[in-house]
Design a protein around this motif. Sequence first.
Motif, PDB file in Angstrom:
ATOM      1  N   ASP A  94       0.877  -1.163   0.000  1.00 19.39           N
ATOM      2  CA  ASP A  94       0.000   0.000   0.000  1.00 19.39           C
ATOM      3  C   ASP A  94       0.919   1.220   0.000  1.00 19.39           C
ATOM      4  N   LEU A  97       0.616   4.340   2.572  1.00 21.89           N
ATOM      5  CA  LEU A  97       0.932   4.051   3.973  1.00 21.89           C
ATOM      6  C   LEU A  97       2.378   3.613   4.131  1.00 21.89           C
ATOM      7  N   ILE A 143       1.711   3.138  16.222  1.00 25.17           N
ATOM      8  CA  ILE A 143       0.923   3.197  14.993  1.00 25.17           C
ATOM      9  C   ILE A 143       1.839   3.104  13.786  1.00 25.17           C
ATOM     10  N   LEU A 146       2.824  -0.487  13.286  1.00 23.76           N
ATOM     11  CA  LEU A 146       1.720  -1.289  12.762  1.00 23.76           C
ATOM     12  C   LEU A 146       1.470  -0.961  11.297  1.00 23.76           C
ATOM     13  N   MET A 147       1.554   0.343  10.974  1.00 23.63           N
ATOM     14  CA  MET A 147       1.339   0.803   9.613  1.00 23.63           C
ATOM     15  C   MET A 147       2.381   0.197   8.679  1.00 23.63           C
ATOM     16  N   TRP A 150       1.757  -3.529   8.136  1.00 24.23           N
ATOM     17  CA  TRP A 150       0.609  -3.839   7.278  1.00 24.23           C
ATOM     18  C   TRP A 150       0.894  -3.471   5.828  1.00 24.23           C
ATOM     19  N   ASN A 153       2.894  -5.625   3.019  1.00 24.90           N
ATOM     20  CA  ASN A 153       2.303  -6.795   2.384  1.00 24.90           C
ATOM     21  C   ASN A 153       3.270  -7.981   2.432  1.00 24.90           C
TER      22      ASN A 153
ATOM     23  N   HIS C  27     -10.207   0.780   1.497  1.00 24.40           N
ATOM     24  CA  HIS C  27      -9.392  -0.121   2.309  1.00 24.40           C
ATOM     25  C   HIS C  27      -9.741   0.053   3.767  1.00 24.40           C
ATOM     26  N   PHE C  29      -8.015  -0.834   6.366  1.00 22.46           N
ATOM     27  CA  PHE C  29      -6.881  -0.387   7.186  1.00 22.46           C
ATOM     28  C   PHE C  29      -6.652   1.114   7.020  1.00 22.46           C
ATOM     29  N   ARG C  30      -6.816   1.571   5.761  1.00 21.28           N
ATOM     30  CA  ARG C  30      -6.664   3.013   5.534  1.00 21.28           C
ATOM     31  C   ARG C  30      -7.734   3.783   6.290  1.00 21.28           C
ATOM     32  N   ILE C  33      -6.568   4.303   9.660  1.00 16.23           N
ATOM     33  CA  ILE C  33      -5.500   5.302   9.741  1.00 16.23           C
ATOM     34  C   ILE C  33      -6.078   6.718   9.603  1.00 16.23           C
ATOM     35  N   TYR C  34      -7.062   6.888   8.683  1.00 15.00           N
ATOM     36  CA  TYR C  34      -7.667   8.214   8.538  1.00 15.00           C
ATOM     37  C   TYR C  34      -8.414   8.608   9.814  1.00 15.00           C
ATOM     38  N   LEU C  36      -7.541   7.694  12.741  1.00 13.86           N
ATOM     39  CA  LEU C  36      -6.463   8.091  13.643  1.00 13.86           C
ATOM     40  C   LEU C  36      -6.048   9.529  13.405  1.00 13.86           C
ATOM     41  N   PHE C  37      -5.915   9.921  12.119  1.00 18.62           N
ATOM     42  CA  PHE C  37      -5.502  11.294  11.831  1.00 18.62           C
ATOM     43  C   PHE C  37      -6.560  12.274  12.309  1.00 18.62           C
ATOM     44  N   ILE C  71      -6.950  -1.563  14.884  1.00 21.18           N
ATOM     45  CA  ILE C  71      -5.979  -2.097  13.931  1.00 21.18           C
ATOM     46  C   ILE C  71      -5.717  -3.572  14.217  1.00 21.18           C
ATOM     47  N   ILE C  74      -8.455  -5.626  12.899  1.00 24.85           N
ATOM     48  CA  ILE C  74      -8.345  -5.749  11.440  1.00 24.85           C
ATOM     49  C   ILE C  74      -7.294  -6.796  11.082  1.00 24.85           C
ATOM     50  N   SER C  80      -5.243  -9.286   4.037  1.00 28.18           N
ATOM     51  CA  SER C  80      -4.439  -8.098   3.813  1.00 28.18           C
ATOM     52  C   SER C  80      -4.758  -7.452   2.466  1.00 28.18           C
ATOM     53  N   GLY C  81      -4.987  -6.154   2.485  1.00 27.66           N
ATOM     54  CA  GLY C  81      -5.097  -5.398   1.240  1.00 27.66           C
ATOM     55  C   GLY C  81      -6.359  -5.621   0.434  1.00 27.66           C
TER      56      GLY C  81
END
Lengths: 358, 158, 176
Positions: A94, A97, A143, A146-147, A150, A153, C27, C29-30, C33-34, C36-37, C71, C74, C80-81
């Motif tokens: 990804d 990220l 974070i 973890l990012m 992930w 991949n 996604h 996972f994204r 993350i968003y 989180l932001f 997370i 997830i 994944s992905g």
Amino acid sequence: MWSLSDITNSIQNALNRAFNPTFATLTEMVIVGICVIGLFAVLGLILVIMERKVSAYMQVRLGPNRVGPKGMLQSLADTLKLLLKEGLTPDGADKFLFNLAPVIAMIAAMLLLAPIAFAKNFQIWDINIGVLFISAVSSISVISILMAGWASNNKYSLLGAMRSGAQIVSYELSAGLSVLSVVILVGSLKLSDIVQSQENGWWIFKGHIPMIISFVIFLVAVTAETNRAPFDLAEAESELTAGFHTEYSGMKFALFFLAEYVNVFIVCGVGATLFLGGWMPLHIGNWHGFNHVMDFIPSSIWFFGKTFFLIFVIMWFRWTFPRLRIDQLLNLEWKYLLPISMFNILLVTLMAIMGWHF
Amino acid sequence: MFLKDYIKDVFGAVKSLLIGMRRTGYYFTHHKEIITQQYPDNRDTLVLPERFRGEVVMPHDEKNEHRCTGCTACELACPNGTIKVITKFDITPEGKKKKAIDKLVYHLELCTMCNLCIEACPSDAIKMAQNFEHSVFDRSQLTKVLNKPGSKIMDGVE
Amino acid sequence: MSLSTIIFYLLATLTLVSGFLAVTTKHIFRAAIYLLFSLLFIAGIYFWMHYEFIAAVQIVVYVGGIVVLIIFSIFLTHQSGQNLPKQKLGRTIFSALAALCGFILILVQVYQHQFVGTIERSVEASISNIGSQMLGVSDNGYALPFEVVSMLLLAAMVGCIVIALRTPKEIKEGGL
């Protein structure tokens, strides 16, 4: 006497005289930013060469000794190599990220530098919740790990990231409790207050045995939180190749690497501030002559000396102990460190109420 | 009792960790213990261990005589065909034919320094030398003939 | 427009944008993350208002706790992905309506409240003030909610242990 606070004050006065307040503040921010980045680079270079030399001597080796006098420029050469390397992004990753993760690790480490008192009256931001701020911002670095795990991949990365997440979340508890024991005695979260309260003696001496216990627990917990051996399951080379940064290369890898070392510096700086008196010189009771001599050493040297001593101790751990298994790691936290630090905090509270400390 | 065992556990663990740290601390402060050989720099003073196995050689004395009888025990003992013994027949002064070596060909590039040939040799004709700087520009240079030209067997070696 | 106002609008825009991205991204996972932001920029607004304690607690609780938990779930459940399946139109409209209603509710509250303007500098709340307020039993104290929340946490912990416990039958069978 020469001091860092005079320099900062004169810079501020000059700026305020020359520009209007908003512009002066902006300029100060830029100066602070440049100083922080410079400190990062210097710290990275020093800590990497220190780690390699310490590990070499502990393993009866010589370590790097070719570049520069006694190999002291080796890390500079390594940085140059990393700069010239290609920053690869794997196909299935990804991309957004993947590229964001090292930057977040770096930003979290930079924010952590803000409340640390480097010398007398020399602090970027003397925030009134300093200790809480540090424990809050350090949770952002989880974070980023973890990012990275992930987004790569890659199964090794994902496993490493999950391990390190579980590890950091659980060890934050005992680190927080041991920090809390100092906060109980001081009655303030502000780092400058904490340093000021140690004017007549450091907490590790003033607080009897409970403070020594919480100091030891703090050291163990922060070693685990920074993912260093013997708690380096997140990047266990023999099992996971390199854990969460398996897929990283070039400058992106360097950012992770640098963030790890700066995190070590920060937790050691916090440990030095909380338990060893920050920039306070060593004072022993009523030995006025001795105390006077100690006062002549600049406060920044005291701070950096203590911090580097703690960094050395953590390196000493790393090159002495074998890596723990994951169940041993969690047993250590939940069956030993956490109960002991909870009992310890009761003792400290009792001590604070009865006023048994000096 | 549970609590007693628990406390004993903690103290035992701390003690054993401190023992480990004392050992590494000792090495950290005692630089004389360092065993690193800085090889190309100390080439002149380099001392290798006595039993280091670098290559197979055949010692000759000052009269250009060796002890090899050409029995091919080394060739048979070698697991990967490193040694080839090419024999010839000498005529002794008494007019008898006697087996002797023409060439003892040694393929260094095949050798694993296992020492089996030296153990197999009944007359101690070959031994391991300590030279380890074997790099050359051509592979053919690694195929060596161990007996020197014109050499012959020592008297009294059967 | 002063620098302070610019910073406020910057933080507010970033919060809204990342919140919007969190619900629209494909996604999962994204999305986390968003989210989180978004939470981090809200903490930034608290810092801007000099509510350092609340800001730090926001980061500790949401970033260090809840987002990490999300997370982890997830990681443990999703491939994944993989992209999320497209939602039905009815569900999208329903969620949009729910969000709109919540927004209106908050807006009504905000407009009904009389804000008193002040030009005084904000005071930094000291830790001892926060502590005595939180555990005070006087008129302004929060001792009762504090204790009720701790009861809730206790109930959650007991629930966790009950779920994780193996029944005697399972132990006999030796299964997990």
